[in-house]
Design an enzyme around this catalytic site. Structure first.
Site, PDB file in Angstrom:
ATOM      1  N   GLY A  24       9.749  31.268  11.387  1.00 25.76           N
ATOM      2  CA  GLY A  24       9.341  30.887  12.737  1.00 25.76           C
ATOM      3  C   GLY A  24      10.311  31.437  13.770  1.00 25.76           C
ATOM      4  O   GLY A  24      10.628  30.790  14.767  1.00 25.76           O
ATOM      5  N   ILE A  63      13.202  28.052  19.255  1.00 29.02           N
ATOM      6  CA  ILE A  63      14.440  27.733  18.562  1.00 29.02           C
ATOM      7  C   ILE A  63      14.749  28.768  17.488  1.00 29.02           C
ATOM      8  O   ILE A  63      15.902  29.176  17.313  1.00 29.02           O
ATOM      9  CB  ILE A  63      14.356  26.320  17.946  1.00 29.02           C
ATOM     10  N   ASN A  84      12.642  27.026   9.780  1.00 26.73           N
ATOM     11  CA  ASN A  84      12.292  26.583  11.122  1.00 26.73           C
ATOM     12  C   ASN A  84      10.792  26.575  11.423  1.00 26.73           C
ATOM     13  O   ASN A  84      10.357  25.905  12.355  1.00 26.73           O
ATOM     14  CB  ASN A  84      13.006  27.493  12.139  1.00 26.73           C
ATOM     15  N   SER A  91      13.477  16.769  13.306  1.00 24.90           N
ATOM     16  CA  SER A  91      13.143  16.377  14.680  1.00 24.90           C
ATOM     17  C   SER A  91      13.548  14.919  14.881  1.00 24.90           C
ATOM     18  O   SER A  91      13.670  14.161  13.906  1.00 24.90           O
ATOM     19  CB  SER A  91      11.632  16.522  14.910  1.00 24.90           C
ATOM     20  N   GLN A 111       0.837  12.119  17.376  1.00 24.28           N
ATOM     21  CA  GLN A 111       1.427  13.226  16.616  1.00 24.28           C
ATOM     22  C   GLN A 111       1.713  12.761  15.189  1.00 24.28           C
ATOM     23  O   GLN A 111       2.787  12.962  14.630  1.00 24.28           O
ATOM     24  CB  GLN A 111       2.701  13.733  17.294  1.00 24.28           C
ATOM     25  N   TYR A 136       2.696  15.590  12.530  1.00 22.70           N
ATOM     26  CA  TYR A 136       4.019  16.159  12.804  1.00 22.70           C
ATOM     27  C   TYR A 136       5.122  15.170  12.436  1.00 22.70           C
ATOM     28  O   TYR A 136       6.093  15.526  11.754  1.00 22.70           O
ATOM     29  CB  TYR A 136       4.121  16.534  14.281  1.00 22.70           C
ATOM     30  N   LYS A 145       8.124  15.582   9.506  1.00 22.67           N
ATOM     31  CA  LYS A 145       9.549  15.610   9.839  1.00 22.67           C
ATOM     32  C   LYS A 145      10.314  14.499   9.119  1.00 22.67           C
ATOM     33  O   LYS A 145      11.477  14.683   8.730  1.00 22.67           O
ATOM     34  CB  LYS A 145       9.744  15.525  11.349  1.00 22.67           C
ATOM     35  N   ILE A 163      13.242  20.012  23.772  1.00 24.08           N
ATOM     36  CA  ILE A 163      13.868  21.324  23.942  1.00 24.08           C
ATOM     37  C   ILE A 163      12.927  22.231  24.728  1.00 24.08           C
ATOM     38  O   ILE A 163      11.698  22.174  24.568  1.00 24.08           O
ATOM     39  CB  ILE A 163      14.182  21.969  22.577  1.00 24.08           C
TER      40      ILE A 163
END
Length: 269
Positions: free
Chosen positions: A12, A17, A89, A153, A163, A166, A170, A199
């Site tokens: 990624g 990032i 990532n 995260s 979410q 996701y 994580k 971020i």
């Protein structure tokens, strides 16, 4: 910066990032493998980092695809001959809560964020282990050379209702990190994670352009600003360095103080 004989794979890596991490390692003299499905941005970054001088390489890789992961390692070894650092990532998001998230969207996020992280980490760890065995490397030296950094995260700890997928991945990444760290510690391969907060990446663009949404982000961020990808890359770089040779199985949260907060601060504070 002085040249290094270490090789780092960043998944990624074409944007956000991952891109900041790739640049930081290149600045430190490591040879960088830019792995991503964004061919245009990925190739451009590899060229920027010195592909023509054999300092960087772009590999088109969907981490959820076993054959693509095998090709990533094959291309890396063909070009650079070894792997010393992995930054796991690559990740995606899909909006939806327990009531409305389609199963296929849940499975897609799991396949990239979790299964993909596992597949790449397994391939890289096996290659590292083979190098250690073939070269009869001392464990003390390995702790300074070999590192795997998974991208977690704050949402591994604090959840967002819409979410679901996701957040689930994580949380799993943190446990994956710990289990990997225990298994690889005897060889001197260290495994850690970094957990970013809010971020300044493409994922956050919609929030940055919405004053109300931005106010909510600031209300839960004691440092009262959005983080920069370079700040996350700095933590990743530290965990890959010899300065972190006694750290494994940990997750460092680069979150502006968010997880330390037990109430919503005023955005004007």
């Amino acid at each position: 910066m002085p040249a290094s004989d270490r090789v780092v794979i960043v998944t990624g890596a074409a944007n956000g990032i991952g891109k900041a991490c790739a640049r930081r390692f290149a600045e430190d003299g490591l040879r960088v493998v830019v792995a991503d499905t964004d061919r245009t941005a990925g190739k451009a970054l590899a060229e920027e980092l010195g592909a023509e001088k054999e300092k960087a390489l772009f590999v088109d890789c969907n981490v959820a695809d076993r054959l693509a992961v095998a090709n990533l390692l094959a291309e890396t070894l063909s070009t650079f001959g070894r792997v010393d650092v992995l930054v796991n990532n690559a990740g995606i998001v899909s909006k939806g809560d327990i009531l409305n998230l389609p199963p296929e969207d849940f499975e897609k996020v799991i396949s990239v964020n979790l299964t993909g992280a596992f597949l790449v980490a397994r391939a890289a760890a096996r290659q590292m282990a083979e190098q250690i065995h073939e070269n009869d490397e001392r464990t003390d030296d390995c702790r300074k050379r070999y590192a795997i950094i998974n991208m977690s995260s704050v949402n591994a700890v604090v959840a967002i209702a819409d979410q679901l997928a996701y957040c689930a991945t994580k949380g799993a990444i943190n446990q994956l990190t710990k289990s990997m760290a225990l298994a690889l510690a005897p060889m001197g391969i260290r495994v850690n994670a970094v957990g970013p907060g809010s971020i300044n990446t493409d994922v956050l663009k919609a929030v940055l352009e919405d004053r109300s949404a931005m106010s909510k982000v600031m209300s839960r961020t004691p440092l009262a600003r959005i983080g920069d990808p370079d700040e996350v890359a700095g933590v990743v770089h530290f965990l890959a360095s010899k300065d972190a040779s006694y750290i494994t199985g940990e997750c460092i949260y680069a979150d502006g103080g968010r997880l330390a907060l037990n109430y919503l601060a005023s955005s004007s504070d």
